[in-house]
Design a protein around this motif. Sequence first.
Motif, mmCIF file in Angstrom:
data_model
loop_
_atom_site.group_PDB
_atom_site.id
_atom_site.type_symbol
_atom_site.label_atom_id
_atom_site.label_comp_id
_atom_site.label_asym_id
_atom_site.label_seq_id
_atom_site.Cartn_x
_atom_site.Cartn_y
_atom_site.Cartn_z
ATOM 1 N N MET A 15 0.814 -1.199 0.000
ATOM 2 C CA MET A 15 0.000 0.000 0.000
ATOM 3 C C MET A 15 0.854 1.258 0.000
ATOM 4 O O MET A 15 0.319 2.345 -0.100
ATOM 5 C CB MET A 15 -0.916 0.012 1.217
ATOM 6 N N ALA A 16 2.144 1.088 0.110
ATOM 7 C CA ALA A 16 3.025 2.249 0.167
ATOM 8 C C ALA A 16 2.947 3.095 -1.095
ATOM 9 O O ALA A 16 3.134 4.303 -1.035
ATOM 10 C CB ALA A 16 4.464 1.798 0.406
ATOM 11 N N LEU A 17 2.671 2.484 -2.240
ATOM 12 C CA LEU A 17 2.611 3.225 -3.495
ATOM 13 C C LEU A 17 1.201 3.635 -3.878
ATOM 14 O O LEU A 17 0.985 4.223 -4.930
ATOM 15 C CB LEU A 17 3.222 2.385 -4.616
ATOM 16 N N ALA A 18 0.231 3.352 -3.039
ATOM 17 C CA ALA A 18 -1.167 3.686 -3.333
ATOM 18 C C ALA A 18 -1.349 5.192 -3.410
ATOM 19 O O ALA A 18 -0.695 5.950 -2.694
ATOM 20 C CB ALA A 18 -2.087 3.106 -2.264
ATOM 21 N N VAL A 19 -2.250 5.613 -4.279
ATOM 22 C CA VAL A 19 -2.615 7.030 -4.385
ATOM 23 C C VAL A 19 -3.928 7.198 -3.625
ATOM 24 O O VAL A 19 -4.976 6.750 -4.064
ATOM 25 C CB VAL A 19 -2.773 7.455 -5.864
ATOM 26 N N TRP A 20 -3.828 7.819 -2.463
ATOM 27 C CA TRP A 20 -4.987 7.992 -1.591
ATOM 28 C C TRP A 20 -5.717 9.273 -1.953
ATOM 29 O O TRP A 20 -5.111 10.275 -2.298
ATOM 30 C CB TRP A 20 -4.533 8.041 -0.133
ATOM 31 N N ARG A 21 -7.041 9.248 -1.826
ATOM 32 C CA ARG A 21 -7.846 10.437 -2.113
ATOM 33 C C ARG A 21 -8.986 10.525 -1.108
ATOM 34 O O ARG A 21 -9.393 9.530 -0.530
ATOM 35 C CB ARG A 21 -8.360 10.417 -3.544
ATOM 36 N N LYS A 22 -9.476 11.744 -0.928
ATOM 37 C CA LYS A 22 -10.629 11.943 -0.059
ATOM 38 C C LYS A 22 -11.628 12.823 -0.781
ATOM 39 O O LYS A 22 -11.313 13.477 -1.777
ATOM 40 C CB LYS A 22 -10.233 12.538 1.278
ATOM 41 N N SER A 23 -12.814 12.874 -0.266
ATOM 42 C CA SER A 23 -13.892 13.619 -0.896
ATOM 43 C C SER A 23 -13.556 15.103 -0.979
ATOM 44 O O SER A 23 -13.027 15.691 -0.031
ATOM 45 C CB SER A 23 -15.188 13.442 -0.100
ATOM 46 N N SER A 24 -13.906 15.694 -2.106
ATOM 47 C CA SER A 24 -13.735 17.140 -2.242
ATOM 48 C C SER A 24 -14.704 17.876 -1.317
ATOM 49 O O SER A 24 -14.515 19.051 -1.025
ATOM 50 C CB SER A 24 -13.973 17.568 -3.692
ATOM 51 N N VAL B 93 -9.535 6.887 0.438
ATOM 52 C CA VAL B 93 -9.647 5.613 -0.278
ATOM 53 C C VAL B 93 -8.590 5.554 -1.371
ATOM 54 O O VAL B 93 -8.127 6.583 -1.867
ATOM 55 C CB VAL B 93 -11.056 5.402 -0.881
ATOM 56 N N ALA B 94 -8.212 4.332 -1.731
ATOM 57 C CA ALA B 94 -7.231 4.128 -2.793
ATOM 58 C C ALA B 94 -7.555 2.842 -3.531
ATOM 59 O O ALA B 94 -8.021 1.864 -2.931
ATOM 60 C CB ALA B 94 -5.822 4.046 -2.218
ATOM 61 N N SER B 95 -7.314 2.848 -4.818
ATOM 62 C CA SER B 95 -7.403 1.625 -5.609
ATOM 63 C C SER B 95 -6.096 0.872 -5.417
ATOM 64 O O SER B 95 -5.010 1.438 -5.552
ATOM 65 C CB SER B 95 -7.592 1.957 -7.089
ATOM 66 N N LEU B 96 -6.199 -0.417 -5.098
ATOM 67 C CA LEU B 96 -5.028 -1.240 -4.828
ATOM 68 C C LEU B 96 -4.893 -2.329 -5.882
ATOM 69 O O LEU B 96 -5.801 -2.544 -6.681
ATOM 70 C CB LEU B 96 -5.146 -1.872 -3.434
ATOM 71 N N ASN B 97 -3.781 -3.020 -5.852
ATOM 72 C CA ASN B 97 -3.557 -4.131 -6.765
ATOM 73 C C ASN B 97 -4.659 -5.175 -6.639
ATOM 74 O O ASN B 97 -5.222 -5.365 -5.556
ATOM 75 C CB ASN B 97 -2.212 -4.800 -6.483
ATOM 76 N N GLY B 98 -4.952 -5.832 -7.726
ATOM 77 C CA GLY B 98 -5.937 -6.906 -7.702
ATOM 78 C C GLY B 98 -7.371 -6.432 -7.609
ATOM 79 O O GLY B 98 -8.253 -7.207 -7.266
ATOM 80 N N GLY B 99 -7.610 -5.139 -7.861
ATOM 81 C CA GLY B 99 -8.967 -4.612 -7.809
ATOM 82 C C GLY B 99 -9.478 -4.335 -6.412
ATOM 83 O O GLY B 99 -10.648 -4.028 -6.224
ATOM 84 N N ARG B 100 -8.615 -4.440 -5.413
ATOM 85 C CA ARG B 100 -9.032 -4.158 -4.038
ATOM 86 C C ARG B 100 -9.106 -2.655 -3.802
ATOM 87 O O ARG B 100 -8.506 -1.870 -4.518
ATOM 88 C CB ARG B 100 -8.060 -4.800 -3.046
ATOM 89 N N ILE B 101 -9.841 -2.285 -2.759
ATOM 90 C CA ILE B 101 -9.987 -0.886 -2.352
ATOM 91 C C ILE B 101 -9.465 -0.759 -0.923
ATOM 92 O O ILE B 101 -9.821 -1.553 -0.048
ATOM 93 C CB ILE B 101 -11.471 -0.442 -2.392
ATOM 94 N N GLY B 102 -8.630 0.249 -0.683
ATOM 95 C CA GLY B 102 -8.129 0.522 0.657
ATOM 96 C C GLY B 102 -8.843 1.722 1.251
ATOM 97 O O GLY B 102 -9.187 2.662 0.543
ATOM 98 N N VAL B 103 -9.064 1.684 2.554
ATOM 99 C CA VAL B 103 -9.710 2.778 3.281
ATOM 100 C C VAL B 103 -8.892 3.030 4.548
ATOM 101 O O VAL B 103 -8.562 2.087 5.275
ATOM 102 C CB VAL B 103 -11.171 2.430 3.662
ATOM 103 N N ARG B 104 -8.556 4.285 4.789
ATOM 104 C CA ARG B 104 -7.789 4.621 5.997
ATOM 105 C C ARG B 104 -8.277 5.941 6.583
ATOM 106 O O ARG B 104 -8.974 6.723 5.937
ATOM 107 C CB ARG B 104 -6.303 4.705 5.684
ATOM 108 N N ASP B 105 -7.867 6.181 7.806
ATOM 109 C CA ASP B 105 -8.189 7.412 8.531
ATOM 110 C C ASP B 105 -7.166 8.480 8.151
ATOM 111 O O ASP B 105 -5.954 8.266 8.285
ATOM 112 C CB ASP B 105 -8.131 7.126 10.033
ATOM 113 N N SER B 106 -7.638 9.629 7.700
ATOM 114 C CA SER B 106 -6.709 10.680 7.287
ATOM 115 C C SER B 106 -5.911 11.252 8.457
ATOM 116 O O SER B 106 -4.867 11.870 8.250
ATOM 117 C CB SER B 106 -7.453 11.806 6.560
ATOM 118 N N LYS B 107 -6.354 11.033 9.687
ATOM 119 C CA LYS B 107 -5.622 11.518 10.859
ATOM 120 C C LYS B 107 -4.440 10.629 11.197
ATOM 121 O O LYS B 107 -3.556 11.022 11.947
ATOM 122 C CB LYS B 107 -6.548 11.602 12.071
#
Length: 67
Positions: free
Chosen positions: A1-10, A22-36
């Motif tokens: 996930m180190a190379l993932a491009v994370w984005r948040k709602s405008s 959220v970020a699109s990950l390898n294999g079609g998976r989706i990552g979700v993390r806390d921006s804090k």
Amino acid sequence: MALAVWRKSSLSGGNGGSCVEVASLNGGRIGVRDSKDRSGPALTFTSTEWRTFISGIKDGSLEDPAA
């Protein structure tokens, strides 16, 4: 996930510390993390799980009936 491009709602505006990203990950998976806590843990979902979640948000089936 180190190379993932994370984005948040405008729609998060200037409140950059209280959002999920959220970020699109390898294999079609989706990552979700806390921006804090960007170095902290992230949840991962399959594309099917993510689509089901988004559909539930849109159709209101995930709303809290007690609210």
